[in-house]
Design an enzyme around this catalytic site. Structure first.
Site, PDB file in Angstrom:
ATOM      1  N   CYS A 172       7.578 -28.038 -10.959  1.00  0.00           N
ATOM      2  CA  CYS A 172       8.855 -28.031 -10.232  1.00  0.00           C
ATOM      3  C   CYS A 172       8.773 -26.879  -9.242  1.00  0.00           C
ATOM      4  CB  CYS A 172      10.042 -27.942 -11.187  1.00  0.00           C
ATOM      5  SG  CYS A 172       9.961 -26.596 -12.397  1.00  0.00           S
ATOM      6  N   ALA A 173       9.805 -26.092  -9.086  1.00  0.00           N
ATOM      7  CA  ALA A 173       9.741 -24.948  -8.171  1.00  0.00           C
ATOM      8  C   ALA A 173       9.081 -23.753  -8.850  1.00  0.00           C
ATOM      9  CB  ALA A 173      11.135 -24.584  -7.676  1.00  0.00           C
TER      10      ALA A 173
END
Length: 277
Positions: A172-173
């Protein structure tokens, strides 16, 4: 609990990420271990160097990217270097409620002026919460919110992992919240005990300073990084312990939740085989 030295050996040091590690080498309840080189977990892959790409594809054997970012994040960040490689398949499974709709977010990112969904800033980083769990800490509520709002994508990500050839990376981030939940379910299916799942989740705390600095350098995430201090971004073991305890209480564990949401014994066996055999 597994010793720090064994845990640390699982880090994959890359120039363009700060939170990449292999899910291999973890003990299971039946005396086995998970296999290295099958599933990796990571933060954002947008800034991989050419050396990183070569290492991942040619040495690790990476063939699949499971991207858990929201549509807005994908469009704001743009193409990463792995997107240019035909041998690497990209699959998108946002765990957040989305405003706007793209049938193929990776095609949309290639448009000259991609349409970023309205209200994208509100869901940039994962703070959606489960409606029935107001008494739980915010991080716990966020993780339960993924299961409440996007169960089909939790299951979809695991199906993709189960069916993949070669190595897969889930990201994800930051590689800690959304990735942490998908990884927790994957490891539970593989028979990894709760305390080891928690220990893997908490490892991100070892690199949190570098991770926050990396996100702060991106225009997409900089504002959010400035709003909160490093401590508020740091994963805590008790967060994952509580999530697993609630899944035990309500469903008989993560595997029970998966069964109730259509990821049955056959698919569980395939995912287990990917991580174990």
């Amino acid at each position: 609990m597994t010793s720090r030295s064994v845990q640390t050996d699982r880090w994959l040091t890359l120039e363009g990420t700060t939170n990449t590690r292999d899910l291999g080498g973890l003990p299971t309840t039946d005396g086995g271990t998970t296999r290295p080189g099958r599933v990796l977990r990571s933060d954002n892959l947008q800034t991989l160097s050419a050396t990183d790409v070569h290492r991942l594809v040619q040495q690790v054997g990476l063939r699949e990217v499971i991207d858990l970012r929201s549509i807005a994040e994908v469009l704001m960040e743009g193409r990463g270097p792995l997107r240019d490689l035909s041998e690497v398949t990209h699959r998108h499974f946002s765990l957040l409620p989305e405003r706007g709709h793209h049938t193929d977010v990776f095609a949309a990112e290639e448009a000259e002026l991609p349409e970023v969904p309205g209200g994208w800033l509100e869901s940039l980083l994962p703070r959606q919460v489960g409606g029935a769990d107001q008494g739980e800490p915010p991080a716990v509520r966020s993780y339960l919110g993924y299961l409440e709002h996007r169960p089909e994508n939790v299951v979809g990500a695991l199906r993709a992992l189960a069916a993949a050839d070669g190595a897969s990376v889930v990201h994800c981030a930051a590689g800690k919240d959304r990735t942490g939940v998908i990884v927790a379910f994957s490891l539970a299916v593989a028979g990894v005990p709760h305390e080891e799942i928690v220990a893997d989740y908490a490892m991100t705390a070892e690199v949190i300073d570098a991770l926050v600095a990396k996100l702060a350098a991106s225009s997409t995430y900089a504002e959010d990084m400035e709003r909160r201090d490093v401590a508020s971004h740091t994963p805590r073991a008790e967060t994952m312990e509580r999530v697993l305890a609630l899944l035990d209480e309500r469903y008989g564990g993560p595997v029970g939740w998966l069964t109730a949401n259509g990821f049955g014994p056959g698919e569980q066996a395939a995912l287990r085989a990917r991580l174990r055999d």
